[in-house]
Design an enzyme around this catalytic site. Structure first.
Site, PDB file in Angstrom:
ATOM      1  N   TRP A   4      24.626  61.351  31.175  1.00 30.38           N
ATOM      2  CA  TRP A   4      23.388  61.465  31.969  1.00 30.38           C
ATOM      3  C   TRP A   4      22.583  62.691  31.533  1.00 30.38           C
ATOM      4  CZ3 TRP A   4      20.250  58.704  34.720  1.00 30.38           C
ATOM      5  CH2 TRP A   4      19.490  59.238  35.766  1.00 30.38           C
ATOM      6  N   LYS A  29      19.162  74.293  34.832  1.00 28.11           N
ATOM      7  CA  LYS A  29      17.720  74.215  34.538  1.00 28.11           C
ATOM      8  C   LYS A  29      17.094  75.514  35.044  1.00 28.11           C
ATOM      9  CE  LYS A  29      17.962  69.341  36.234  1.00 28.11           C
ATOM     10  NZ  LYS A  29      18.619  68.567  35.217  1.00 28.11           N
ATOM     11  N   SER A  75      23.970  72.433  35.909  1.00 32.77           N
ATOM     12  CA  SER A  75      23.168  71.274  36.265  1.00 32.77           C
ATOM     13  C   SER A  75      21.757  71.651  36.712  1.00 32.77           C
ATOM     14  CB  SER A  75      23.920  70.474  37.330  1.00 32.77           C
ATOM     15  OG  SER A  75      23.593  69.127  37.204  1.00 32.77           O
ATOM     16  N   HIS A 127      30.834  66.018  34.215  1.00 31.21           N
ATOM     17  CA  HIS A 127      29.798  66.922  34.714  1.00 31.21           C
ATOM     18  C   HIS A 127      30.423  67.876  35.730  1.00 31.21           C
ATOM     19  CE1 HIS A 127      25.621  67.842  35.552  1.00 31.21           C
ATOM     20  NE2 HIS A 127      25.836  67.718  36.845  1.00 31.21           N
TER      21      HIS A 127
HETATM   22  C1  GCU Z   1      21.411  64.744  39.335  1.00 26.15           C
HETATM   23  C2  GCU Z   1      20.152  64.949  38.533  1.00 26.15           C
HETATM   24  C3  GCU Z   1      20.360  65.934  37.393  1.00 26.15           C
HETATM   25  C4  GCU Z   1      20.999  67.203  37.899  1.00 26.15           C
HETATM   26  C5  GCU Z   1      22.235  66.871  38.695  1.00 26.15           C
HETATM   27  C6  GCU Z   1      22.894  68.079  39.342  1.00 26.15           C
HETATM   28  O1  GCU Z   1      22.347  64.060  38.575  1.00 26.15           O
HETATM   29  O2  GCU Z   1      19.718  63.708  38.078  1.00 26.15           O
HETATM   30  O3  GCU Z   1      19.140  66.229  36.764  1.00 26.15           O
HETATM   31  O4  GCU Z   1      21.252  68.072  36.847  1.00 26.15           O
HETATM   32  O5  GCU Z   1      21.919  65.989  39.720  1.00 26.15           O
HETATM   33  O6  GCU Z   1      22.239  69.052  39.665  1.00 26.15           O
HETATM   34  O7  GCU Z   1      24.111  67.998  39.574  1.00 26.15           O
END
Ligand code: GCU
Length: 411
Positions: A342, A255, A251, A392
């Site tokens: 998402w 990134k 997540s 997720h």
């Molecule tokens: C939120 C956010 C995402 C990210 C996520 C996470 O949902 O919008 O961009 O990847 O958190 O880190 O779990």
């Protein structure tokens, strides 16, 4: 006020493939001035630097200076972890500048029967002590986001959350396959909140500066900095094969692992688990989370310049497939989850696909088919991709694939 509901509806997250806007993806193999890139040499000399520079100045932000490890302390160590299958080491790195000091702890498990272990390195969300049911893991004192279901209140990590994230780290499988696992609590490098006065950011402020300049690092870049300093440490640790460190993240931390792989070529492999917007997913698709949404909810993650592209993705001269291309020719794995719309699984897949021509310049196989593979049907080349069933998260299925792929392309 007639205009308003329309404007609002326009920026509700879109989950409908037929409403993905038409867009033109910038070609990784054509320079900003329109010159065609024909080989790896031209890529490395012309195109890679200009792309890296764009992502640095306009997406994640530049690290404003150098800050090296001042001291290393092994705070805890045992040769009898995981029922004798692993050694455990907790190593604190400290950084000092002027009158500031920052420390973070790398928790490492290394397979007992491997002399110099290849290692998966990754950040965790709620402290090192959450990743295993091991009473010896030290609990971080750094700020944490509250999570009452883990007993985290008043921003303090406590005993109650020990082992609550064992499900996300297939530790026994990793060790059994001959890899080490090294983890760090990301909050020790920069607390994940919109506050630029804490963590590593202020180390470079001059006079009464309150926040980084528009082109300077947000939190993702700061976390990435922390991974690179862990790499500095690994290069001096005789128990680790620093030429085989695979950086992993889920997540927001996926990134981060992608950006780490792009900026630091010492990472031998990169894994992005459900990294989504600002990670593997193509921004121009505006599917699920968008640049505007992410900059609004997490204004501290990217550099201020990235806000120029909120509701303005078409103006971006890059997209995230080029972030993946920056990792070439090193192995990269992009993974999605079926229910994680998402994060835009299709956009994540297409990124891996459109990064592949750069891998081809090196004679490496990326993703060749433009159609997404079926659920739970991994494609494993130097560029790898899977979409698994479920939400997720990070699952055993994910780790099974990462290990298989690492055996083939890194180990
Ligand atoms: C939120 C956010 C995402 C990210 C996520 C996470 O949902 O919008 O961009 O990847 O958190 O880190 O779990």
């Amino acid at each position: 006020f007639l205009f308003q509901p329309f404007a609002f509806a326009q920026y509700e997250p879109n989950y409908d493939e037929s409403k993905v806007p038409e867009f033109k993806l910038p070609d990784p193999l054509k320079t900003f001035s329109g010159k065609k890139i024909r080989n790896a040499k031209q890529w490395e000399k012309k195109r890679r630097p200009e792309l890296l520079n764009f992502f640095t100045q306009n997406v994640y932000g530049e690290v404003p200076g150098e800050l090296n490890i001042s001291s290393v302390e092994v705070v805890e160590q045992s040769n009898n972890a995981l029922n004798g299958k692993a050694s455990r080491k907790q190593v604190e790195l400290t950084f000092k500048k002027d009158n500031r000091s920052l420390s973070y702890t790398i928790l490492m498990y290394l397979p007992i029967n491997v002399e110099k272990a290849p290692v998966f390195l990754g950040y965790n969300f709620y402290g090192n002590h959450t990743i295993a049911n091991d009473v010896n893991i030290l609990i971080s004192e750094a700020w944490s986001r509250d999570n009452p279901s883990f007993g985290i209140i008043h921003n303090q990590l406590t005993e109650q959350s020990r082992g609550v994230r064992t499900n996300r780290w297939a530790l026994d499988e990793i060790i059994g396959a001959g890899y080490g696992l090294a983890v760090i609590y990301y909050g020790e490098i920069d607390p994940d909140k919109d506050d630029m006065s804490d963590g590593v950011h202020p180390f470079f402020y001059v006079d009464d500066q309150q926040q980084p300049a528009d082109n300077e690092w947000g939190s993702i870049s700061a976390w990435t900095w922390g991974l690179s300093r862990a790499m500095d440490y690994f290069q001096k640790d005789a128990d680790v094969d620093a030429s085989k460190v695979i950086v992993f993240g889920h997540s927001r931390l996926g990134k981060t692992s992608l950006w780490a792989g792009a900026t630091d070529t010492r990472f031998a492999g990169v894994i992005s688990n459900d990294s989504g917007c600002g990670g593997a997913a193509l921004s121009k698709r505006r599917f699920g989370e968008t640049v505007w949404r992410i900059n609004r909810s997490f204004p501290h993650w990217f550099c201020t310049n990235f806000k120029n592209y909120s509701k303005n993705e078409e103006a971006l001269p890059v997209d995230q497939h080029q972030l993946i291309a920056l990792i070439a020719p090193r192995p990269v794995y992009v993974a999605s989850a079926e229910e994680d719309l998402w994060a835009d699984p299709k956009g994540e897949f297409l990124s891996a696909y459109y990064a592949s021509p750069v891998y081809k310049l090196y004679g490496k196989e990326g993703i060749v088919q433009k159609e997404m593979p079926g659920v739970n049907r991994p494609i494993q080349n130097t560029v790898a991709y899977h979409i698994r069933t479920g939400k997720h998260d990070v699952t055993d299925f994910d780790w099974e694939q990462y290990i298989k792929w690492a055996d083939k392309f890194v180990k």
